[in-house]
Write an enzyme that holds these catalytic residues in place. Sequence first.
Site, mmCIF file in Angstrom:
data_model
loop_
_atom_site.group_PDB
_atom_site.id
_atom_site.type_symbol
_atom_site.label_atom_id
_atom_site.label_comp_id
_atom_site.label_asym_id
_atom_site.label_seq_id
_atom_site.Cartn_x
_atom_site.Cartn_y
_atom_site.Cartn_z
ATOM 1 N N ARG A 171 30.353 45.523 46.130
ATOM 2 C CA ARG A 171 31.425 46.494 46.421
ATOM 3 C C ARG A 171 32.119 46.147 47.743
ATOM 4 O O ARG A 171 33.326 46.258 47.879
ATOM 5 C CB ARG A 171 30.858 47.918 46.515
ATOM 6 C CG ARG A 171 30.476 48.538 45.214
ATOM 7 C CD ARG A 171 31.630 48.768 44.277
ATOM 8 N NE ARG A 171 32.546 49.818 44.652
ATOM 9 C CZ ARG A 171 33.368 50.438 43.811
ATOM 10 N NH1 ARG A 171 33.368 50.118 42.523
ATOM 11 N NH2 ARG A 171 34.193 51.361 44.209
ATOM 12 N N ASN B 36 43.838 45.824 39.826
ATOM 13 C CA ASN B 36 43.073 45.441 41.020
ATOM 14 C C ASN B 36 42.062 44.329 40.751
ATOM 15 O O ASN B 36 41.068 44.189 41.456
ATOM 16 C CB ASN B 36 42.415 46.673 41.663
ATOM 17 C CG ASN B 36 41.556 47.440 40.685
ATOM 18 O OD1 ASN B 36 41.283 46.969 39.578
ATOM 19 N ND2 ASN B 36 41.107 48.614 41.078
ATOM 20 N N HIS C 105 36.300 44.652 38.400
ATOM 21 C CA HIS C 105 35.464 45.860 38.375
ATOM 22 C C HIS C 105 34.116 45.518 38.991
ATOM 23 O O HIS C 105 33.590 44.429 38.776
ATOM 24 C CB HIS C 105 35.222 46.338 36.937
ATOM 25 C CG HIS C 105 34.091 47.316 36.856
ATOM 26 N ND1 HIS C 105 34.255 48.643 37.178
ATOM 27 C CD2 HIS C 105 32.777 47.156 36.584
ATOM 28 C CE1 HIS C 105 33.077 49.261 37.075
ATOM 29 N NE2 HIS C 105 32.166 48.383 36.710
ATOM 30 N N THR D 152 39.455 50.708 45.850
ATOM 31 C CA THR D 152 40.124 50.746 44.544
ATOM 32 C C THR D 152 41.602 50.360 44.594
ATOM 33 O O THR D 152 42.096 49.643 43.725
ATOM 34 C CB THR D 152 39.995 52.181 43.957
ATOM 35 O OG1 THR D 152 38.604 52.506 43.893
ATOM 36 C CG2 THR D 152 40.625 52.281 42.583
ATOM 37 N N LYS E 37 38.950 41.404 35.550
ATOM 38 C CA LYS E 37 39.844 42.088 34.622
ATOM 39 C C LYS E 37 40.938 41.119 34.118
ATOM 40 O O LYS E 37 41.105 40.033 34.696
ATOM 41 C CB LYS E 37 40.446 43.306 35.340
ATOM 42 C CG LYS E 37 39.390 44.365 35.720
ATOM 43 C CD LYS E 37 40.020 45.516 36.502
ATOM 44 C CE LYS E 37 39.025 46.628 36.772
ATOM 45 N NZ LYS E 37 39.637 47.755 37.519
ATOM 46 N N ARG F 95 40.162 42.432 46.485
ATOM 47 C CA ARG F 95 41.351 43.237 46.166
ATOM 48 C C ARG F 95 42.362 43.226 47.310
ATOM 49 O O ARG F 95 43.571 43.241 47.090
ATOM 50 C CB ARG F 95 40.918 44.667 45.841
ATOM 51 C CG ARG F 95 40.230 44.798 44.479
ATOM 52 C CD ARG F 95 39.544 46.145 44.368
ATOM 53 N NE ARG F 95 39.040 46.442 43.036
ATOM 54 C CZ ARG F 95 38.291 47.506 42.761
ATOM 55 N NH1 ARG F 95 37.956 48.359 43.724
ATOM 56 N NH2 ARG F 95 37.874 47.727 41.529
HETATM 57 P P1 ADP Z 1 36.658 51.322 41.211
HETATM 58 O O1 ADP Z 1 37.076 50.271 40.187
HETATM 59 O O2 ADP Z 1 37.069 50.943 42.598
HETATM 60 O O3 ADP Z 1 35.210 51.707 41.102
HETATM 61 P P2 ADP Z 1 37.274 53.834 39.905
HETATM 62 O O4 ADP Z 1 35.938 53.763 39.251
HETATM 63 O O5 ADP Z 1 37.589 55.091 40.640
HETATM 64 O O6 ADP Z 1 37.532 52.615 40.882
HETATM 65 O O7 ADP Z 1 38.423 53.619 38.812
HETATM 66 C C1 ADP Z 1 38.278 52.612 37.815
HETATM 67 C C2 ADP Z 1 39.571 51.833 37.652
HETATM 68 O O8 ADP Z 1 40.594 52.697 37.148
HETATM 69 C C3 ADP Z 1 40.165 51.292 38.947
HETATM 70 O O9 ADP Z 1 39.576 50.063 39.334
HETATM 71 C C4 ADP Z 1 41.622 51.155 38.599
HETATM 72 O O10 ADP Z 1 41.887 49.981 37.860
HETATM 73 C C5 ADP Z 1 41.849 52.351 37.686
HETATM 74 N N1 ADP Z 1 42.339 53.557 38.371
HETATM 75 C C6 ADP Z 1 41.636 54.384 39.163
HETATM 76 N N2 ADP Z 1 42.375 55.449 39.572
HETATM 77 C C7 ADP Z 1 43.585 55.297 39.005
HETATM 78 C C8 ADP Z 1 44.810 56.061 39.019
HETATM 79 N N3 ADP Z 1 44.915 57.211 39.692
HETATM 80 N N4 ADP Z 1 45.859 55.592 38.318
HETATM 81 C C9 ADP Z 1 45.770 54.437 37.620
HETATM 82 N N5 ADP Z 1 44.654 53.684 37.552
HETATM 83 C C10 ADP Z 1 43.574 54.090 38.231
HETATM 84 MG MG MG Z 2 34.194 52.745 39.628
#
Ligand code: ADP
Ligand code: MG
Length: 201
Positions: free
Chosen positions: A119, A156, A159, A125, A14, A136
Amino acid sequence: MSEHSKERTLVIIKPDGVQRSLIGEVIRRFERVGLKLVGMKFSVPEPNQVEEHYTLDPEWKRKVGEKAIESYEKKGLTPPSTDPVNIGDTVVERLKGYMTSGPVVVMAWQGAHAVELVRKLVGGTEPRSSDVGTIRGDYVLDSYSMADTNDRAIRNLIHASGNVDEAKQELAHWFADAELVEYRLVQEGILYDVNLDGILE
Ligand code: ADP
Ligand code: MG
């Protein structure tokens, strides 16, 4: 070659990951576990590309909202909303700003259990609670509460596709078939061949 070796997953470094000079570190972590890079591009995404990416799964908004609520409750805190889809809508808008703020590196990685392994190496996350040793967990400190306070996405760094179906959809979203290269990596003999009979002279 084992069919297992054909699994692919999508990774995006990112904008904050690029700004933190972590491109090499991220690639190193996936290379050293034995995964193979099969596609890579560098660009600033368009807002609609980001929105489409995060809405490929119609259930994603609900799931992302449920995860946020659970994280707040686990810490004894009150979530910003009790409606997961409402949180999901907000997160998509925030992600459009975050993911288009600068260049990103979009990559396709291939190998046995690629989705699960990536992962595992990427971590949970929320960097505040992601495990030590993960990307992360090791390189950033953001949290749900910091993101909500500033009305922005959680920073974070990276992705990674969440499961095999998500990976297939996301790879098709970011790459044309011809942009993913099929080739053999010398080390695959050691990782996947049934007999290690080509070593001794
Ligand atoms: P991951 O990237 O771990 O698969 P998700 O698919 O649940 O997580 O969410 C996608 C991205 O959205 C996260 O990596 C993060 O950057 C952002 N994100 C997720 N939940 C929130 C939240 N509640 N508030 C702000 N940003 C969020
Ligand atoms: Mg995701």
